[in-house]
Design a protein around this motif. Structure first.
Motif, mmCIF file in Angstrom:
data_model
loop_
_atom_site.group_PDB
_atom_site.id
_atom_site.type_symbol
_atom_site.label_atom_id
_atom_site.label_comp_id
_atom_site.label_asym_id
_atom_site.label_seq_id
_atom_site.Cartn_x
_atom_site.Cartn_y
_atom_site.Cartn_z
ATOM 1 N N GLY A 100 -7.675 1.404 -3.491
ATOM 2 C CA GLY A 100 -7.128 1.686 -2.168
ATOM 3 C C GLY A 100 -7.275 3.147 -1.786
ATOM 4 N N GLU A 101 -7.011 4.033 -2.749
ATOM 5 C CA GLU A 101 -7.134 5.467 -2.476
ATOM 6 C C GLU A 101 -8.569 5.857 -2.162
ATOM 7 N N ARG A 102 -9.531 5.260 -2.846
ATOM 8 C CA ARG A 102 -10.930 5.634 -2.663
ATOM 9 C C ARG A 102 -11.526 5.082 -1.373
ATOM 10 N N LEU A 103 -10.989 3.925 -0.908
ATOM 11 C CA LEU A 103 -11.537 3.334 0.313
ATOM 12 C C LEU A 103 -10.669 3.582 1.538
ATOM 13 N N GLY A 104 -9.453 4.101 1.326
ATOM 14 C CA GLY A 104 -8.605 4.416 2.467
ATOM 15 C C GLY A 104 -7.862 3.234 3.052
ATOM 16 N N TRP A 105 -7.710 2.150 2.260
ATOM 17 C CA TRP A 105 -6.919 1.002 2.703
ATOM 18 C C TRP A 105 -5.693 0.867 1.802
ATOM 19 N N ASP A 106 -4.661 0.217 2.308
ATOM 20 C CA ASP A 106 -3.478 -0.062 1.496
ATOM 21 C C ASP A 106 -3.904 -0.909 0.299
ATOM 22 N N TRP A 107 -3.596 -0.456 -0.899
ATOM 23 C CA TRP A 107 -4.052 -1.147 -2.102
ATOM 24 C C TRP A 107 -3.511 -2.580 -2.184
ATOM 25 N N SER A 108 -2.330 -2.836 -1.542
ATOM 26 C CA SER A 108 -1.763 -4.189 -1.607
ATOM 27 C C SER A 108 -2.656 -5.205 -0.905
ATOM 28 N N LEU A 109 -3.432 -4.755 0.087
ATOM 29 C CA LEU A 109 -4.365 -5.668 0.760
ATOM 30 C C LEU A 109 -5.394 -6.192 -0.233
#
Length: 280
Positions: free
Chosen positions: A37-46
């Protein structure tokens, strides 16, 4: 570059195949969901929900994953197969209906549409027609939905709790008389001993189930299963950890609702806002 797997008729059910590929690509890199999530910029829960089969995500996030993993087009192709897999949807829905018929208790959350167990024929017809059904198929589905309502009849009917977003009561039918009939029927059902109705006011703000209708069924063997539902598809969720996570979100949301007494008053106030019946 990871080895690209062929998408063939021997692949497993498309939704499970898509989720499996996502998990495999991430674990081969040795990354956690949070790191992804941090590397792609999305909420990791998704990404966790996508890997558990709870959601498919959108094309933007799938394209970003294809680019990140160096699998151009693979994940997007699997995503398209999964999102168009109506056969599997129908099979899951049939399984859900079989489980619903044996449930010892049911609880539910509605984002914008009343649950089928509490719908009048006119309401069901308009909702189903909005989903592109028409003609004999529409009438068949209306009758099938009315048949479901018998689940709540009789002395041995299971307890049923529904939480309605305020938006449900603020989205009327086109026909004011039909809408009045629906609200009156809702009030009658709320008076039943086995039915609990609560309203989640819009002022409650964001919560964990803000984007999906949810059903939870307690089964005779003590298990609980969940079913997420939208206008065009639904997902039966039986994996314990996923069901427990959704239950926690439901419980947290229930803390934001009006009490059953306040909820009934709210529904009656909505009814009073309707135009009076024309005099005869």
């Amino acid at each position: 570059m990871p080895t690209r797997r062929a998408v063939t008729g021997r692949s497993r059910e498309p939704r499970a195949r898509f989720a499996e590929e996502l998990r495999s690509l991430r674990t081969r890199r040795g990354e956690s969901l949070r790191q992804l999530g941090e590397r792609l910029g999305w909420d990791w829960s998704l990404f966790g929900k996508m890997e558990n089969g709870e959601t498919l995500g959108g094309p933007e996030v799938v394209e970003a994953l294809d680019q990140y993993y160096g699998t151009p087009g693979l994940l997007l192709a699997l995503w398209e197969l999964a999102i168009n897999d109506q056969t599997q949807f129908r099979e899951r829905y049939r399984r859900y209906m079989a489980l619903e018929a044996t449930a010892t208790s049911l609880w539910h959350f509605a984002v914008s549409v009343l649950p089928g167990l509490l719908q009048t024929p006119a309401y069901a017809r308009e909702v189903l027609a909005a989903g592109s059904l028409k003609g004999p198929e529409l009438e068949q589905q209306v009758q099938a939905r009315m048949g479901r309502r018998t689940l709540l009849d009789g002395d041995d009917a299971p307890p049923f709790r529904t939480i309605l977003s305020e938006a449900v009561l603020r989205t009327p039918l086109r026909d004011a008389a039909a809408w009045r009939e629906q609200l009156e029927y809702l009030g009658e059902m709320a008076d039943r001993g086995n039915v609990t109705l609560q309203v989640l006011p819009l002022s409650a703000g964001m919560h964990g189930l803000v984007g999906t209708d949810m059903w939870f069924l307690r089964l005779p063997d003590g298990r609980t299963v969940a079913y997420s539902e939208s206008t065009y598809r639904g997902d039966l969720i039986e994996e314990n950890a996923s069901v427990e996570r959704l239950q926690r979100a439901y419980d947290a949301m229930r803390d934001l609702t009006l009490s059953p007494v306040e909820s009934r008053k709210f529904a009656l106030c909505t009814l009073e806002e309707l135009p009076c019946r024309p005099s005869t």
